[in-house]
Design a protein around this motif. Structure first.
Motif, PDB file in Angstrom:
ATOM      1  N   GLU A  84       0.829  -1.069   0.081  1.00  0.00           N
ATOM      2  CA  GLU A  84       0.090  -0.014  -0.032  1.00  0.00           C
ATOM      3  C   GLU A  84       0.801   1.248   0.071  1.00  0.00           C
ATOM      4  OE1 GLU A  84      -0.482  -2.694   1.781  1.00  0.00           O
ATOM      5  OE2 GLU A  84      -2.485  -3.341   0.941  1.00  0.00           O
ATOM      6  N   VAL A  85       1.925   1.261   0.874  1.00  0.00           N
ATOM      7  CA  VAL A  85       3.033   2.349   0.633  1.00  0.00           C
ATOM      8  C   VAL A  85       3.517   2.550  -0.817  1.00  0.00           C
ATOM      9  CG1 VAL A  85       5.030   3.402   1.805  1.00  0.00           C
ATOM     10  CG2 VAL A  85       3.400   2.143   3.121  1.00  0.00           C
ATOM     11  N   VAL A  86       3.780   1.514  -1.192  1.00  0.00           N
ATOM     12  CA  VAL A  86       4.603   1.637  -2.634  1.00  0.00           C
ATOM     13  C   VAL A  86       3.503   2.200  -3.637  1.00  0.00           C
ATOM     14  CG1 VAL A  86       5.280   0.161  -4.455  1.00  0.00           C
ATOM     15  CG2 VAL A  86       5.950  -0.324  -2.462  1.00  0.00           C
ATOM     16  N   ARG A  87       2.272   1.863  -3.671  1.00  0.00           N
ATOM     17  CA  ARG A  87       1.060   2.311  -4.544  1.00  0.00           C
ATOM     18  C   ARG A  87       0.805   3.838  -4.065  1.00  0.00           C
ATOM     19  NH1 ARG A  87      -1.573  -2.707  -2.633  1.00  0.00           N
ATOM     20  NH2 ARG A  87      -1.555  -4.152  -4.467  1.00  0.00           N
ATOM     21  N   ALA A  88       1.236   4.045  -2.815  1.00  0.00           N
ATOM     22  CA  ALA A  88       0.857   5.654  -2.542  1.00  0.00           C
ATOM     23  C   ALA A  88       1.667   6.480  -3.071  1.00  0.00           C
ATOM     24  CB  ALA A  88       0.762   5.865  -1.001  1.00  0.00           C
ATOM     25  N   VAL A  89       3.215   5.997  -2.998  1.00  0.00           N
ATOM     26  CA  VAL A  89       4.339   6.773  -3.469  1.00  0.00           C
ATOM     27  C   VAL A  89       4.331   6.778  -4.872  1.00  0.00           C
ATOM     28  CG1 VAL A  89       6.981   6.934  -3.412  1.00  0.00           C
ATOM     29  CG2 VAL A  89       5.620   6.303  -1.284  1.00  0.00           C
ATOM     30  N   ALA A  90       4.221   5.583  -5.474  1.00  0.00           N
ATOM     31  CA  ALA A  90       4.335   5.461  -7.122  1.00  0.00           C
ATOM     32  C   ALA A  90       3.081   6.176  -7.713  1.00  0.00           C
ATOM     33  CB  ALA A  90       4.402   4.088  -7.384  1.00  0.00           C
ATOM     34  N   GLY A  91       1.901   6.196  -7.274  1.00  0.00           N
ATOM     35  CA  GLY A  91       0.823   6.887  -7.758  1.00  0.00           C
ATOM     36  C   GLY A  91       0.619   6.061  -9.090  1.00  0.00           C
ATOM     37  N   ASP A  92       0.574   6.829 -10.283  1.00  0.00           N
ATOM     38  CA  ASP A  92       0.221   6.067 -11.701  1.00  0.00           C
ATOM     39  C   ASP A  92       1.628   6.126 -12.332  1.00  0.00           C
ATOM     40  OD1 ASP A  92       0.185   8.798 -11.828  1.00  0.00           O
ATOM     41  OD2 ASP A  92      -1.779   8.814 -13.136  1.00  0.00           O
ATOM     42  N   ASP A  93       2.595   6.406 -11.736  1.00  0.00           N
ATOM     43  CA  ASP A  93       3.767   6.629 -12.729  1.00  0.00           C
ATOM     44  C   ASP A  93       4.119   5.242 -13.415  1.00  0.00           C
ATOM     45  OD1 ASP A  93       6.616   6.601 -13.338  1.00  0.00           O
ATOM     46  OD2 ASP A  93       6.911   8.110 -12.095  1.00  0.00           O
ATOM     47  N   PRO A  94       4.223   5.136 -14.768  1.00  0.00           N
ATOM     48  CA  PRO A  94       3.986   4.048 -15.535  1.00  0.00           C
ATOM     49  C   PRO A  94       5.556   3.526 -15.550  1.00  0.00           C
ATOM     50  CG  PRO A  94       4.381   6.156 -16.939  1.00  0.00           C
ATOM     51  CD  PRO A  94       4.052   6.636 -15.630  1.00  0.00           C
ATOM     52  N   ARG A  95       6.485   4.011 -14.853  1.00  0.00           N
ATOM     53  CA  ARG A  95       7.912   3.539 -14.771  1.00  0.00           C
ATOM     54  C   ARG A  95       7.827   2.455 -13.791  1.00  0.00           C
ATOM     55  NH1 ARG A  95      11.473   8.549 -13.653  1.00  0.00           N
ATOM     56  NH2 ARG A  95       9.564   8.766 -11.985  1.00  0.00           N
ATOM     57  N   VAL A  96       6.765   2.470 -12.880  1.00  0.00           N
ATOM     58  CA  VAL A  96       6.916   1.562 -11.731  1.00  0.00           C
ATOM     59  C   VAL A  96       5.731   0.010 -12.090  1.00  0.00           C
ATOM     60  CG1 VAL A  96       6.670   1.133  -9.164  1.00  0.00           C
ATOM     61  CG2 VAL A  96       7.434   3.370 -10.174  1.00  0.00           C
ATOM     62  N   THR A  97       6.282  -0.837 -11.792  1.00  0.00           N
ATOM     63  CA  THR A  97       5.442  -2.294 -11.791  1.00  0.00           C
ATOM     64  C   THR A  97       5.810  -2.801 -10.381  1.00  0.00           C
ATOM     65  OG1 THR A  97       5.964  -2.523 -14.136  1.00  0.00           O
ATOM     66  CG2 THR A  97       5.305  -4.302 -12.601  1.00  0.00           C
ATOM     67  N   LEU A  98       4.473  -3.014  -9.857  1.00  0.00           N
ATOM     68  CA  LEU A  98       4.533  -3.672  -8.363  1.00  0.00           C
ATOM     69  C   LEU A  98       4.060  -5.267  -8.497  1.00  0.00           C
ATOM     70  CD1 LEU A  98       4.657  -3.707  -5.289  1.00  0.00           C
ATOM     71  CD2 LEU A  98       2.215  -2.763  -5.441  1.00  0.00           C
ATOM     72  N   LEU A  99       4.774  -6.089  -8.004  1.00  0.00           N
ATOM     73  CA  LEU A  99       4.548  -7.386  -8.088  1.00  0.00           C
ATOM     74  C   LEU A  99       4.444  -8.086  -6.733  1.00  0.00           C
ATOM     75  CD1 LEU A  99       7.651  -8.754 -10.590  1.00  0.00           C
ATOM     76  CD2 LEU A  99       5.420  -8.032 -11.436  1.00  0.00           C
ATOM     77  N   THR A 100       3.675  -9.131  -6.750  1.00  0.00           N
ATOM     78  CA  THR A 100       3.233  -9.901  -5.399  1.00  0.00           C
ATOM     79  C   THR A 100       4.069 -11.022  -5.627  1.00  0.00           C
ATOM     80  OG1 THR A 100       0.979  -9.093  -5.560  1.00  0.00           O
ATOM     81  CG2 THR A 100       1.677 -11.076  -4.036  1.00  0.00           C
ATOM     82  N   GLY A 101       5.063 -11.305  -4.592  1.00  0.00           N
ATOM     83  CA  GLY A 101       5.976 -12.227  -4.788  1.00  0.00           C
ATOM     84  C   GLY A 101       5.396 -13.669  -4.300  1.00  0.00           C
ATOM     85  N   ARG A 102       5.976 -14.677  -4.658  1.00  0.00           N
ATOM     86  CA  ARG A 102       5.533 -16.187  -4.479  1.00  0.00           C
ATOM     87  C   ARG A 102       6.378 -16.668  -3.250  1.00  0.00           C
ATOM     88  NH1 ARG A 102       6.146 -16.002  -9.913  1.00  0.00           N
ATOM     89  NH2 ARG A 102       7.975 -17.448  -9.792  1.00  0.00           N
ATOM     90  N   THR A 103       5.750 -17.625  -2.542  1.00  0.00           N
ATOM     91  CA  THR A 103       6.665 -18.115  -1.329  1.00  0.00           C
ATOM     92  C   THR A 103       7.771 -19.014  -2.036  1.00  0.00           C
ATOM     93  OG1 THR A 103       4.303 -18.745  -0.140  1.00  0.00           O
ATOM     94  CG2 THR A 103       6.386 -19.970   0.459  1.00  0.00           C
ATOM     95  N   PRO A 104       9.101 -18.890  -1.308  1.00  0.00           N
ATOM     96  CA  PRO A 104      10.150 -19.661  -1.928  1.00  0.00           C
ATOM     97  C   PRO A 104       9.985 -21.034  -1.951  1.00  0.00           C
ATOM     98  CG  PRO A 104      10.801 -17.774  -0.206  1.00  0.00           C
ATOM     99  CD  PRO A 104       9.278 -18.130   0.000  1.00  0.00           C
ATOM    100  N   PRO A 105      10.277 -21.713  -2.921  1.00  0.00           N
ATOM    101  CA  PRO A 105       9.926 -23.126  -2.962  1.00  0.00           C
ATOM    102  C   PRO A 105      10.962 -23.915  -2.328  1.00  0.00           C
ATOM    103  CG  PRO A 105      11.021 -22.270  -5.107  1.00  0.00           C
ATOM    104  CD  PRO A 105      10.504 -21.224  -4.207  1.00  0.00           C
ATOM    105  N   ALA A 106      11.227 -25.154  -2.057  1.00  0.00           N
ATOM    106  CA  ALA A 106      12.131 -25.847  -1.339  1.00  0.00           C
ATOM    107  C   ALA A 106      13.495 -25.707  -2.008  1.00  0.00           C
ATOM    108  CB  ALA A 106      11.837 -27.410  -1.207  1.00  0.00           C
ATOM    109  N   GLY A 107      14.579 -25.331  -1.294  1.00  0.00           N
ATOM    110  CA  GLY A 107      15.909 -25.254  -1.584  1.00  0.00           C
ATOM    111  C   GLY A 107      16.082 -23.868  -1.977  1.00  0.00           C
ATOM    112  N   TRP A 108      15.158 -22.637  -1.730  1.00  0.00           N
ATOM    113  CA  TRP A 108      15.440 -21.499  -1.825  1.00  0.00           C
ATOM    114  C   TRP A 108      15.268 -20.504  -0.726  1.00  0.00           C
ATOM    115  CZ3 TRP A 108      16.218 -18.591  -6.494  1.00  0.00           C
ATOM    116  CH2 TRP A 108      15.973 -19.110  -7.723  1.00  0.00           C
TER     117      TRP A 108
END
Length: 375
Positions: A84-108
């Motif tokens: 939410e903080v990232v979205r508030a700071v970046a606004g609609d700036d097209p240079r920013v892409t926000l990804l949702t991370g996945r849980t690390p698999p075994a061995g990572w």
């Protein structure tokens, strides 16, 4: 007396090496960089960084001299509202892409997996990847200067070490040892020219990589289970035939790594065992550091009280030479030296204790970071 003299000469040699590294071989990116014409992707992994990310992201959005800049942010399972903080700071700036991370698999481990996801999702056109941690705030021309230095050095990986901000007494005792250790013990010119993976160093707070070379080294998949993923990535680059370089990034970036003593203690404890490897090697290194930098002031006091002025003066010279190494490092990397350098023997003792704690917790499988176990 002969043993004391040997210790003093050893400290003198190491301090001389620090001075040569700091004045002759340490790269210093220009603060007036040329305009970067190639596409650059800045990659920002985040896990529970709601209180830190604002300054970091605003500084990234204010970068100059890189017209084709993209910023990819990954929220790695945060529970404090980081996204939410990232979205508030970046606004609609097209240079920013926000990804949702996945849980690390075994061995990572978490950090390598987050960086791997970022690299695979970065714009395919980007020829340079810049990894930045949330506790780093870049100067407006930092990315342009770092990319320029990467290309000038003909390197695959450039590590511009940020200026470390210190606040607490613990910070002032421990944090300056980061730069002091590699400026004192690592031959920078030989490191750049040598293909040996063992002769490598890097700081993950701010890393700049040629994308093709990063891929050839296997990327973060090659260091998926490594606690010190930054140093191991530098070694992987060397194994693949690439070249690495260190630089003073104190004019480009500032970093406050830890907010308090528990964070600092746990941060070092999670990784010092991996720095030294075998416990026997750690014991030798820590013992040598204590002998070189802690014994002289103790001997100086004891000899002065015992009425042995020659021994006291020799030991005092050893102590002052150690302090001079810390002063040289601080002045070369934008750090604070007065009066912190005078406590260098205490810093070495604290480092020894942290190393012992790291191995103790490792043996009992009690190491963790950001809520994830380190096995």
């Amino acid at each position: 007396m002969s043993l004391l003299l040997a210790l003093v000469l050893g400290v003198a040699a190491l301090t001389a090496h620090t001075w040569v590294n700091a004045t002759r071989w340490l790269r210093r990116p220009t603060d007036r960089p040329a305009r970067v014409t190639e596409p650059v992707a800045v990659l920002l992994p985040l896990r529970d960084e709601a209180t830190r990310v604002t300054g970091c992201l605003r500084a990234l959005l204010a970068q100059r001299g890189v017209p084709d800049l993209r910023i990819v942010v990954l929220d790695d399972g945060s529970t404090d509202g980081t996204a939410e903080v990232v979205r508030a700071v970046a606004g609609d700036d097209p240079r920013v892409t926000l990804l949702t991370g996945r849980t690390p698999p075994a061995g990572w481990l978490g950090k390598p997996h987050a960086c791997h996801q970022l690299a695979t999702r970065a714009d395919p056109a980007a020829t340079v990847l810049v990894f930045v941690d949330a506790d780093v705030v870049l100067a407006p021309d930092a990315v342009a200067a770092a990319v320029g230095e990467l290309r000038a050095a003909r390197a695959t990986l450039l590590s511009p070490y940020p200026r470390i901000l210190v606040g607490s007494v613990a910070d002032r005792l421990v944090q300056p040892l980061l730069q002091w250790l590699w400026l004192t013990f690592l031959p920078l010119r030989a490191m750049e020219g040598s293909p040996r993976p063992s002769l490598a160093a890097a700081g993950g707070q701010f890393l700049v990589l040629d994308r093709a070379g990063y891929a050839a080294a296997g990327g973060h998949a090659a260091v998926r289970d490594r606690v010190l993923e930054d140093i191991e990535l530098a070694r992987a680059v060397k194994r693949s035939g690439g070249r690495i370089a260190l630089a003073d990034g104190s004019r480009l970036a500032a970093c406050r790594m830890y907010d308090d003593w528990p964070q600092l203690r746990d941060g070092y404890s999670k990784s010092l065992w991996a720095t030294f490897g075998h416990p026997g090697a750690a014991a030798v290194v820590v013992g040598l550091l204590l002998a070189l930098y802690t014994a002289p002031p103790l001997v100086a006091v004891g000899a002065a009280l015992a009425g042995a002025p020659v021994v006291a003066a020799t030991a005092l010279a050893g102590y002052l030479l150690g302090v001079a190494g810390r002063v040289t490092t601080a002045r070369a990397t934008g750090g604070r030296w007065w009066p912190d350098a005078l406590a260098h023997p205490v810093s070495v003792v604290v480092l020894g204790w942290l190393t012992l704690r790291s191995y103790h917790l490792r043996k009992r499988r009690r190491l963790s970071w950001r809520g994830r176990p380190i096995t």
